[in-house]
Design a protein around this motif. Structure first.
Motif, PDB file in Angstrom:
ATOM      1  N   LYS A 693       8.341 -10.158   4.889  1.00 49.65           N
ATOM      2  CA  LYS A 693       7.652 -10.067   4.567  1.00 49.65           C
ATOM      3  C   LYS A 693       6.732 -11.465   4.381  1.00 49.65           C
ATOM      4  O   LYS A 693       5.119 -11.127   4.073  1.00 49.65           O
ATOM      5  N   ASP A 694       6.978 -12.471   5.386  1.00 47.99           N
ATOM      6  CA  ASP A 694       5.829 -12.688   5.788  1.00 47.99           C
ATOM      7  C   ASP A 694       4.843 -13.025   6.110  1.00 47.99           C
ATOM      8  O   ASP A 694       3.897 -13.036   6.522  1.00 47.99           O
ATOM      9  N   ALA A 695       5.281 -11.635   7.446  1.00 49.31           N
ATOM     10  CA  ALA A 695       3.933 -11.244   8.128  1.00 49.31           C
ATOM     11  C   ALA A 695       3.797 -10.101   7.590  1.00 49.31           C
ATOM     12  O   ALA A 695       2.759 -10.164   7.840  1.00 49.31           O
ATOM     13  N   ILE A 696       3.609  -9.365   6.679  1.00 50.23           N
ATOM     14  CA  ILE A 696       3.119  -8.537   5.661  1.00 50.23           C
ATOM     15  C   ILE A 696       1.987  -9.339   5.231  1.00 50.23           C
ATOM     16  O   ILE A 696       0.622  -9.458   5.280  1.00 50.23           O
ATOM     17  N   GLU A 697       2.245 -10.674   4.356  1.00 49.91           N
ATOM     18  CA  GLU A 697       1.363 -11.672   3.658  1.00 49.91           C
ATOM     19  C   GLU A 697       0.858 -12.160   5.265  1.00 49.91           C
ATOM     20  O   GLU A 697      -0.919 -12.104   4.715  1.00 49.91           O
ATOM     21  N   ALA A 698       0.364 -12.795   6.126  1.00 47.15           N
ATOM     22  CA  ALA A 698       0.257 -12.769   6.868  1.00 47.15           C
ATOM     23  C   ALA A 698      -1.418 -11.797   7.983  1.00 47.15           C
ATOM     24  O   ALA A 698      -2.281 -12.012   7.742  1.00 47.15           O
ATOM     25  N   LEU A 699      -0.679 -10.826   7.720  1.00 48.95           N
ATOM     26  CA  LEU A 699      -1.176  -9.519   8.343  1.00 48.95           C
ATOM     27  C   LEU A 699      -1.879  -9.463   7.574  1.00 48.95           C
ATOM     28  O   LEU A 699      -3.425  -9.499   7.645  1.00 48.95           O
ATOM     29  N   GLU A 700      -1.942  -9.687   5.904  1.00 52.54           N
ATOM     30  CA  GLU A 700      -3.336  -9.151   5.009  1.00 52.54           C
ATOM     31  C   GLU A 700      -4.207 -10.669   4.986  1.00 52.54           C
ATOM     32  O   GLU A 700      -5.100 -10.101   4.645  1.00 52.54           O
ATOM     33  N   LYS A 701      -4.096 -12.069   5.235  1.00 52.07           N
ATOM     34  CA  LYS A 701      -4.824 -12.366   5.042  1.00 52.07           C
ATOM     35  C   LYS A 701      -5.477 -12.113   5.739  1.00 52.07           C
ATOM     36  O   LYS A 701      -6.829 -13.100   6.116  1.00 52.07           O
ATOM     37  N   GLU A 702      -5.349 -11.228   7.029  1.00 52.36           N
ATOM     38  CA  GLU A 702      -6.592 -11.655   7.799  1.00 52.36           C
ATOM     39  C   GLU A 702      -6.506  -9.797   7.905  1.00 52.36           C
ATOM     40  O   GLU A 702      -7.549  -9.156   9.482  1.00 52.36           O
ATOM     41  N   GLY A 703      -6.501  -9.575   6.944  1.00 48.11           N
ATOM     42  CA  GLY A 703      -7.047  -7.879   6.862  1.00 48.11           C
ATOM     43  C   GLY A 703      -6.744  -6.598   7.343  1.00 48.11           C
ATOM     44  O   GLY A 703      -7.117  -5.781   7.540  1.00 48.11           O
ATOM     45  N   LEU A 704      -5.082  -7.643   7.867  1.00 46.99           N
ATOM     46  CA  LEU A 704      -4.563  -5.863   8.591  1.00 46.99           C
ATOM     47  C   LEU A 704      -3.288  -6.429   7.653  1.00 46.99           C
ATOM     48  O   LEU A 704      -3.359  -6.097   6.186  1.00 46.99           O
ATOM     49  N   ARG A 705      -3.058  -4.798   7.866  1.00 42.61           N
ATOM     50  CA  ARG A 705      -2.237  -3.944   7.172  1.00 42.61           C
ATOM     51  C   ARG A 705      -0.292  -4.004   8.201  1.00 42.61           C
ATOM     52  O   ARG A 705      -0.071  -3.763   8.795  1.00 42.61           O
ATOM     53  N   GLY A 706       0.078  -4.187   6.956  1.00 41.02           N
ATOM     54  CA  GLY A 706       2.668  -4.084   7.694  1.00 41.02           C
ATOM     55  C   GLY A 706       2.939  -3.227   6.338  1.00 41.02           C
ATOM     56  O   GLY A 706       2.706  -3.587   5.339  1.00 41.02           O
ATOM     57  N   TRP A 707       3.426  -2.319   6.390  1.00 41.68           N
ATOM     58  CA  TRP A 707       4.896  -1.496   6.280  1.00 41.68           C
ATOM     59  C   TRP A 707       5.900  -1.629   6.374  1.00 41.68           C
ATOM     60  O   TRP A 707       6.731  -1.351   7.305  1.00 41.68           O
ATOM     61  N   VAL A 708       6.804  -2.066   5.177  1.00 43.29           N
ATOM     62  CA  VAL A 708       7.877  -1.963   5.881  1.00 43.29           C
ATOM     63  C   VAL A 708       8.774  -0.317   5.157  1.00 43.29           C
ATOM     64  O   VAL A 708       8.111   0.215   4.079  1.00 43.29           O
ATOM     65  N   ILE A 709       9.394   0.232   6.565  1.00 48.56           N
ATOM     66  CA  ILE A 709       9.904   1.656   6.434  1.00 48.56           C
ATOM     67  C   ILE A 709      11.047   1.723   6.219  1.00 48.56           C
ATOM     68  O   ILE A 709      11.757   3.198   5.938  1.00 48.56           O
ATOM     69  N   GLY A 710      12.054   1.261   6.586  1.00 51.57           N
ATOM     70  CA  GLY A 710      13.304   1.236   6.766  1.00 51.57           C
ATOM     71  C   GLY A 710      14.207  -0.347   6.953  1.00 51.57           C
ATOM     72  O   GLY A 710      13.863  -0.767   7.120  1.00 51.57           O
ATOM     73  N   ALA A 711      15.604   0.396   7.171  1.00 53.83           N
ATOM     74  CA  ALA A 711      16.271  -0.826   7.577  1.00 53.83           C
ATOM     75  C   ALA A 711      16.983  -0.037   8.847  1.00 53.83           C
ATOM     76  O   ALA A 711      16.843   1.083   8.864  1.00 53.83           O
ATOM     77  N   LEU A 712      17.610  -0.917   9.522  1.00 54.52           N
ATOM     78  CA  LEU A 712      19.075  -0.925  10.985  1.00 54.52           C
ATOM     79  C   LEU A 712      20.188  -1.044   9.399  1.00 54.52           C
ATOM     80  O   LEU A 712      20.651  -2.314   9.151  1.00 54.52           O
ATOM     81  N   ARG A 713      21.262  -0.338  10.647  1.00 56.13           N
ATOM     82  CA  ARG A 713      22.284  -0.599   9.938  1.00 56.13           C
ATOM     83  C   ARG A 713      23.688  -0.614  11.404  1.00 56.13           C
ATOM     84  O   ARG A 713      22.895   0.085  11.815  1.00 56.13           O
ATOM     85  N   GLU A 714      24.445  -1.196  10.811  1.00 57.96           N
ATOM     86  CA  GLU A 714      25.606  -1.075  12.114  1.00 57.96           C
ATOM     87  C   GLU A 714      26.941   0.460  11.747  1.00 57.96           C
ATOM     88  O   GLU A 714      26.480   1.228  10.951  1.00 57.96           O
ATOM     89  N   GLY A 715      26.568   0.494  14.004  1.00 64.37           N
ATOM     90  CA  GLY A 715      27.370   1.990  13.802  1.00 64.37           C
ATOM     91  C   GLY A 715      25.979   3.092  14.668  1.00 64.37           C
ATOM     92  O   GLY A 715      24.691   1.883  14.676  1.00 64.37           O
TER      93      GLY A 715
END
Length: 722
Positions: A693-715
């Motif tokens: 969340k912090d990284a996406i906000e930092a990217l947006e402040k510099e006119g850049l983009r970031g997307w969270v597309i999924g997650a990692l699980r055990e196994g």
């Protein structure tokens, strides 16, 4: 006997994507001249067709119908397309200055840049738009109609100039606003006492049609200034206008005045063979050219008729053969749109109007566009009757893509890489298996080392070098390291020494721009000649702490992606002539952007990689395998380049796609785009949700983009796509 491709020895450059040049490109593609390298310089990937602009403004044609796709046309012609604007010509050194990049050399060049309608009236530049260039006006008009529909703008329009263009556009805009459900207020302002460019019969009929459309006309009116909401006349009368368009005559582009070109009222003076007066190596056609040997009004019909002579004379100049003269007709048919689906025709002073003439005009315009946008099929690869077992199947498969689409697949590499033995010794921490090798530096800290090369996906060496440099640096950025140095590895097609120098100059300039801007030094390299352009780099980077690898992801981490995917299918479709030029241009522009800031913002990632040849799914699987985790991907959250989805649905595939599917099996929703090989793709980082969340906000402040597309699980196990 097998015939080898002719070496490249001459550079032909077309400045501008006007109608004449578009037709030359089509003819060139049907019969290329061996040994000549063709380049087109144009600000945008498309060029609007003049004849259909009023119909587009009125709402009869969509944007795609109006536009000539220069990306597709250049690919068909085997030409490189430089998406920028020429700003000057040095005729002594035969160099064209281009905005935003190094100059482009030519042996023979042609100018077809059209005209502008930008007026020298106080306030015009800030509050109005010229009817030409057409693409800028059309875009502004679309935005204005949307604003009117939303209630953000009033439907008040002023048109400066009562020539054919001004009258035609005024009726088209009135019709469009009426179709949008509002009552338009359209006013035409003319400095003279009559509509220009027409005979008496046509003039009377146009005036009648304009009044019927609710268009008011002010003759003998002089403009004092233009404001955001009004056009103010010299007699102090004000005309309300939320949208003001200038159509009062044809004005030459200002940069021509700064050259030593022979000009007549700012237009390039030409001789009957369409060459610039006094210059055997330079041609000019269309509205930007003056023809003192046969003075004619500015009209697209002359550019279209000149195309055949221009094509012949360009080839004749390149091959040392005689040239032909252009003999424009004295009288020509004028077909003028009347707002709705009706048109007026004038020739020899006679004028007729009605819906039938609209259908005639529509047929002529569509036929012209069909010629440029529906191109002949390229000849299929000839397969010998007698051929080794297995070779026929490979040759019958999809053509080999460029970029990462041409790489060796994951299943093959996964069987070979385990046999690679890392050099023993205390300095080598990690060899094959991650984005880059990791070495311990004697003075402390770490160095990363990687190499990559790309088979060209575009004809422009400058653009291709930028993409290849960004692609190679992706391995350094993915490890959170700072770029340090680069060595080049370049294969040029066979060409003359002069073209070798020109091409290498462009490659070096582009490479230095990317590497220097990223903090790295280009310290040398190796160059050979081969069958096609291939550009690669060996890169190093440094990091004080242990570099980020693919093995450090943790359960609960989310996956953050910094760039859309789909470049592979777009490049494959472009190679087949099936992609929209605008979509290809947007993807290529993104692929040339460095990702140093993204890497810096993601320094706290647990694991990171760049998305390249294995596709998004393949690189996610590599991270899962190294970190002993499994992934859940939310298909609806993955960003795609414009146009990629439609092409994928249509069945377009990169040549590496099937190999990628085999390399990273998945369950759940199947989406081929998740396996699409990427060139200069985004960074993929695994990090805690709060850090993401912090990284996406930092990217947006510099006119850049970031997307969270999924997650990692055990196994462990295949990727689950939900």
């Amino acid at each position: 006997m097998i015939s080898a491709p002719a070496p490249l020895t001459r550079d032909l450059v077309l400045i501008g994507g006007g109608h004449a040049h578009a037709l030359v490109l089509r003819k060139w593609g049907m019969s290329p001249l061996p040994g000549a390298r063709l380049t087109v310089i144009n600000p945008g990937p498309t060029a609007p067709y003049t004849g259909m602009l009023p119909g587009h403004v009125a709402g009869h044609y969509d944007r795609e119908t109006l536009e000539i796709d220069l990306v597709r046309l250049c690919h068909f012609a085997g030409a490189r397309l430089i998406l920028s604007q020429a700003t000057s010509i040095d005729r002594d050194d035969r160099m064209i200055t281009v905005q935003g990049r190094n100059p482009v050399a030519y042996d023979i060049a042609s100018i077809d840049i059209g005209i502008t309608a930008q007026m020298d009236v106080p306030g015009f530049a800030e509050h109005a738009v010229g009817a030409k260039p057409l693409d800028i006006y059309a875009s502004r008009w679309r935005d204005f109609v949307a604003a009117v529909k939303s209630g953000a703008a009033t439907p008040q329009v002023a048109v400066i100039g009562a020539g054919v263009a001004g009258c035609e556009l005024s009726m088209a805009m009135a019709h469009s606003l009426r179709q949008a459900g509002v009552t338009p207020s359209v006013t035409v302002i003319e400095a003279s006492d009559r509509i220009s460019g027409l005979g008496d019969q046509a003039r009377k009929q146009i005036l009648t049609r304009m009044r019927a459309a609710g268009v008011a006309v002010f003759f003998n009116a002089r403009i004092q200034c233009v404001t955001a909401s009004h056009v103010i006349l010299e007699n102090r009368k004000t005309i309300a206008a939320s949208f003001t368009v200038g159509a009062a005559g044809a004005f030459p582009h200002k940069w021509l005045h700064k050259t030593d070109l022979p000009l007549i009222d700012g237009f390039v003076e030409t001789t009957p063979d369409l060459r610039v007066k006094g210059d055997p190596n330079l041609f000019a056609v269309g509205d930007c050219a003056a023809m003192p040997f046969a003075p004619r009004p500015k009209a697209g019909v002359f550019a279209v008729r000149a195309a055949e002579v221009l094509h012949h004379n360009l080839r004749a100049t390149l091959t040392g053969k005689p040239l032909r003269d252009f003999k424009p007709q004295r009288n020509y048919l004028k077909l003028i749109s009347l707002g709705g689906k009706s048109a007026l025709a004038e020739k020899f002073g006679f004028a007729f109007s009605g819906p039938l003439l609209w259908r005639w005009k529509d047929h002529i315009d569509r036929k012209f566009m069909e010629k440029l946008n529906t191109l002949p099929s390229m000849p299929a690869v000839t397969i010998p009757d007698e051929i080794a077992l297995g070779a026929r199947e490979i040759m019958e498969d999809k053509p080999l893509c460029g970029g990462c689409g041409a790489k060796v697949g994951g299943p093959v590499l996964s069987t070979v890489l385990p046999m690679t033995r890392s050099t023993s010794g205390p300095d080598v921490i990690q060899g094959a298996g991650d984005d880059a090798a990791i070495l311990r530096q004697p003075g402390g800290g770490f160095q990363v080392l990687s190499t990559d090369h790309l088979r060209a996906i575009v004809q422009d060496p400058f653009e291709m070098t930028r993409i290849a440099a960004v692609h190679a640096l992706g391995d350094v950025w993915a490890m959170g390291a700072e770029p340090q140095s680069a060595l080049s590895s370049i294969i040029l097609p066979r060409m003359s020494p002069a073209l070798q120098r020109r091409t290498l100059r462009e490659i070096i300039d582009a490479a230095q721009e990317i590497f220097a801007g990223s903090g790295a030094a280009l310290i040398g390299g190796h160059t050979t000649m081969g069958s096609e352009l291939t550009i690669g780099f060996t890169v190093t980077g440094t990091r004080s702490s242990m570099p980020i690898t693919v093995a450090g992801a943790k359960p609960g981490d989310v996956l953050l992606l910094t760039r859309p995917i789909g470049s592979g299918v777009l490049m494959a479709a472009s190679m087949m002539g099936l992609a929209q030029g605008r979509d290809v241009a947007k993807a290529l522009a993104v692929m040339q952007l460095p990702q140093a800031r993204q890497s810096a913002i993601l320094q706290n990632a647990h694991a990171m990689t760049d998305v390249t040849g294995f596709g998004l799914a393949g690189h996610i699987q590599a991270m899962c395998t190294a970190s002993r985790l499994r992934a859940e991907i939310r298909a609806g959250e993955v960003p795609f380049f414009p146009g990629a989805r439609n092409l994928s649905v249509a069945g377009i595939r990169s040549s590496l796609l099937q190999s990628n599917i085999e390399y990273a099996p998945s369950t759940g929703i199947f989406d081929p785009l998740l396996y699409d090989p990427q060139t200069a793709g985004g960074l993929l980082a695994a990090l805690p949700p709060s850090a993401a969340k912090d990284a996406i906000e930092a990217l947006e402040k510099e006119g850049l983009r970031g997307w969270v597309i999924g997650a990692l699980r055990e196994g462990t196990g295949p990727i689950q796509i939900i």
